[in-house]
Design an enzyme around this catalytic site. Sequence first.
Site, PDB file in Angstrom:
ATOM      1  N   LYS A  29       0.256  41.051  40.345  1.00 36.83           N
ATOM      2  CA  LYS A  29       0.707  40.487  39.064  1.00 36.83           C
ATOM      3  C   LYS A  29       2.135  40.021  39.210  1.00 36.83           C
ATOM      4  O   LYS A  29       2.896  40.540  40.038  1.00 36.83           O
ATOM      5  CB  LYS A  29       0.648  41.548  37.969  1.00 36.83           C
ATOM      6  CG  LYS A  29       0.629  40.973  36.558  1.00 36.83           C
ATOM      7  CD  LYS A  29      -0.781  40.613  36.156  1.00 36.83           C
ATOM      8  CE  LYS A  29      -0.871  40.147  34.735  1.00 36.83           C
ATOM      9  NZ  LYS A  29      -2.269  40.181  34.279  1.00 36.83           N
TER      10      LYS A  29
HETATM   11  N1  GLU Z   1      -4.244  37.185  33.693  1.00 37.26           N
HETATM   12  C1  GLU Z   1      -5.647  37.427  33.675  1.00 37.26           C
HETATM   13  C2  GLU Z   1      -5.926  38.916  33.685  1.00 37.26           C
HETATM   14  O1  GLU Z   1      -5.107  39.703  33.282  1.00 37.26           O
HETATM   15  C3  GLU Z   1      -6.396  36.664  34.764  1.00 37.26           C
HETATM   16  C4  GLU Z   1      -5.935  36.920  36.156  1.00 37.26           C
HETATM   17  C5  GLU Z   1      -6.561  35.965  37.167  1.00 37.26           C
HETATM   18  O2  GLU Z   1      -7.380  35.124  36.806  1.00 37.26           O
HETATM   19  O3  GLU Z   1      -6.186  36.080  38.326  1.00 37.26           O
HETATM   20  O4  GLU Z   1      -6.995  39.340  34.023  1.00 37.26           O
END
Ligand code: GLU
Length: 435
Positions: A125
């Site tokens: 993240k």
């Molecule tokens: N931000 C989204 C989540 O928290 C998607 C992450 C992604 O598609 O890599 O799952």
Amino acid sequence: MSVHDHPAHLLPHALPSYLNPDDVGPWGTYLQQVDRVTPYLGSLARWVETLKRPKRILIVDVPIEMDDGSIAHFEGYRVQHNLSRGPGKGGVRFHQDVTLSEVMALSAWMSIKNAAVNVPYGGAKGGIRVDPRKLSKGELERLTRRYTSEIGLLIGPTKDIPAPDVNTNAQTMAWMMDTYSMNTGSTATGVVTGKPVDLGGSLGRVEATGRGVFTVGVEAAKLIGLPIEGARLAVQGFGNVGGTAGKLFADAGAKVVAVQDHTGSIYNPDGVDVPALLEHVRSQGGVGGFPGAQSMAADDFWAVNCDILIPAALEGQINKDNAHRIQAKMVIEGANGPTTPEADDILHDKGVLVLPDVIANAGGVTVSYFEWVQDFSSFFWSEDEINARLVRIMQEAFAAVWQVAQENKVSVRTATFIVACQRILHAREMRGLYP
Ligand code: GLU
């Protein structure tokens, strides 16, 4: 010589200095969730410490020139929590409250989520502590590009693949893709997902998280005998996730009776006109002032008479101060980490079924995976194909964790952690330690 004779840093489980064992933020929540699952891991529990410390943390300074000629510095992060099952995968968040604890927790929840739906990724993240509403489009572009360059050490189509999250979108991903491609000298569409469809993005990606929330909600509602037709919904956050889920539930006959976001809280016991509300959010930036509902005090949102509550905003929203007021029979976590462990227990004691983030909102990353596969093969699927595959994966993954929850008499969250942690730690064990 006993362990007490060792200096602290030589103890087998001594924490790195940046990890605070008493973290009361999102990372602390995550650690408690891991502790709850450890008794169910059998011999794999030997590896559980792996999950309690991120593999890599990168903190970057992101300086940009503002439109007025001044130079502003922002703090950015990319955390790769675990890469045992594949490259890092997870979004990038722009928010004024972003902290390292938060990004670490979000990266860990990505590891769990990706393993729960069995997409071949680890968890990662990123985030920047910034209020993007205060930046012009040019400033946002410079911020995004400089951040992408700074985290260029870590990201790549087979290394770590960012995606949208809170306050980032397809445009952000286009800038990231372009910056990475410029720096590496070839167009690398697979370095990010959630791109515009014309740049290698996937059909259905924008709605995917909300569609997954809806799919898991419908499956669970069947299991507890809650009819969707006529069900009353309260939704916190009416953006990409909450707005899409609200629309799909309304299309299936449910009534959206209360909605809250950073601009206000609104209530209409007959159900709001969801397409009109979505249009209001698009043009006004939030639900506040929507003419088709009355406004209500922010606190009262939690006590609304409803059957289904969908927190689809930020972490820690359902906590020990408001959990006892919740009337819903089912909570579907569209957001990441919206329920604290104390609130989880209060809801459990009240008989409220909580469908946790790590399964309920996994639709987004599932279609991100489809996007990445399509980019690698340069062969693009139809929207019907994408939605059908998404629904199948979500239904199967949910059925599997539901069964584990029933067999072990644990919450769906702990069951999802059991399935996911076993997959991650099994991969960890099979790979072994190097060197
Ligand atoms: N931000 C989204 C989540 O928290 C998607 C992450 C992604 O598609 O890599 O799952």
